[in-house]
Design an enzyme around this catalytic site. Sequence first.
Site, PDB file in Angstrom:
ATOM      1  N   LYS A  13      36.933 -19.135  68.136  1.00 57.36           N
ATOM      2  CA  LYS A  13      38.424 -19.694  67.851  1.00 57.36           C
ATOM      3  C   LYS A  13      39.515 -18.726  68.953  1.00 57.36           C
ATOM      4  O   LYS A  13      38.873 -18.934  70.052  1.00 57.36           O
ATOM      5  CB  LYS A  13      38.901 -19.178  66.200  1.00 57.36           C
ATOM      6  CG  LYS A  13      37.806 -19.595  65.502  1.00 57.36           C
ATOM      7  CD  LYS A  13      38.141 -19.478  63.993  1.00 57.36           C
ATOM      8  CE  LYS A  13      37.133 -20.136  63.073  1.00 57.36           C
ATOM      9  NZ  LYS A  13      37.411 -20.108  61.502  1.00 57.36           N
ATOM     10  N   HIS A  99      36.996 -29.655  63.810  1.00 58.67           N
ATOM     11  CA  HIS A  99      37.060 -28.549  63.086  1.00 58.67           C
ATOM     12  C   HIS A  99      38.241 -28.472  62.110  1.00 58.67           C
ATOM     13  O   HIS A  99      39.153 -29.231  62.548  1.00 58.67           O
ATOM     14  CB  HIS A  99      37.170 -27.165  63.782  1.00 58.67           C
ATOM     15  CG  HIS A  99      37.028 -25.889  63.242  1.00 58.67           C
ATOM     16  ND1 HIS A  99      37.995 -25.507  62.185  1.00 58.67           N
ATOM     17  CD2 HIS A  99      35.905 -24.954  62.978  1.00 58.67           C
ATOM     18  CE1 HIS A  99      37.519 -24.235  61.753  1.00 58.67           C
ATOM     19  NE2 HIS A  99      36.306 -24.212  62.079  1.00 58.67           N
ATOM     20  N   GLY A 176      36.560 -18.334  56.688  1.00 56.75           N
ATOM     21  CA  GLY A 176      37.323 -17.125  56.993  1.00 56.75           C
ATOM     22  C   GLY A 176      37.726 -16.408  55.651  1.00 56.75           C
ATOM     23  O   GLY A 176      38.816 -15.442  55.619  1.00 56.75           O
ATOM     24  N   SER A 213      32.132 -18.196  56.499  1.00 58.03           N
ATOM     25  CA  SER A 213      31.952 -17.034  56.220  1.00 58.03           C
ATOM     26  C   SER A 213      30.200 -16.581  56.036  1.00 58.03           C
ATOM     27  O   SER A 213      29.819 -15.810  55.173  1.00 58.03           O
ATOM     28  CB  SER A 213      32.475 -16.753  54.720  1.00 58.03           C
ATOM     29  OG  SER A 213      33.758 -16.642  54.720  1.00 58.03           O
TER      30      SER A 213
END
Length: 250
Positions: A13, A99, A176, A213
Site C-alpha cells: 500500500k 483492490h 486491516g 488480516s
Amino acid sequence: MSDRLPLVAGNWKMNKTGPEARSYCERLLQLLGEMDETGAEIAVCPAFTALEIVAVALAGSGVWAAAQTMHEAPSGAYTGEVSALMIAASGARGVVIGHSERRAAGETDVQVSARARAALDQDLFPIVCVGESLERREAGETLPWLTSQVRAALAAVRADEGDRLAIAYEPIWAIGTGHTATPEIAQEACAHVRAIAGERLDPAVVRILYGGSVTPENAAALLSRPDVDGALVGGASLDPESFARIVAAA
Ligand code: PGA
C-alpha cells in the site's frame, strides 16, 4: 492441497520509500535463502516510486514485483496515472487490479475488466481483487456479490488465460481490521470464486488467493484449504521477517 503453486503477494500500500524498499528486498532475499525450500511463488507490490527499484533488487531471484494499480489506456492525457506498458517497462511482472481501497476511490467493474485486459496484453500478471462488505455479508448477499464481481472482472479474459492471472478474495471487513476470515469462510468464498471463474477459465488452473488480516499465525490454516491457493498480505507483509514466515506457511 491442489497441484497449483501457491502465490503469496505482499501489498505494501502507501508504505516504503525507494531506499526502504531496497533494504527490505535485500533482507527478504536473505531470509528466503535461509529457508529450506519455498514451495510458493512470491511477489511484492510497492508504490510506483519504488517499483523499478524493487524489480532491480529482486531480479534473478524468482520473487517478482507488481504494481498496486494501473490505468487501462495505453498512454495519453491521464495526469497521475500509469499504464501497463510503463509497469512492464519498469521490470515489474504483475499488477493488483480492483483492490477494495481503489474501488472505494471510484474504480468500477468496467475499469477492472479493461485493466485486467490491458495488463494481460502487456504480459503482466493481474491479481484481481473481489470481496464483499460487512453489510452484504450480514444481508446474506456474499455469494451473489462475488458472482457479479468475478463475471465483470473476467469479461474480457480469454479461455486459455487461467494461468496468467489470479483472483484475490478479500472481504472488506477483514482488510486491516484484524478480523481475519475463518478458514471455513475463506474456503467457501474461494471455492465459489473458482466456480464462477470456471465459466470462462479452466478452474483447475486459476489461482484464488485469500486476503484480509493474514498473519504468520493464521496463514497455515487458511492456506491449507483446498481452494485457497495463496494470500494477498497487507500489514503483515511490511516486515520482511513476518512476510517470510507467511511464505514459509504456504
Ligand atoms: P491486510 O491487507 O493484510 O492489512 O488486511 C490486505 C490487503 O488489503 O490486500
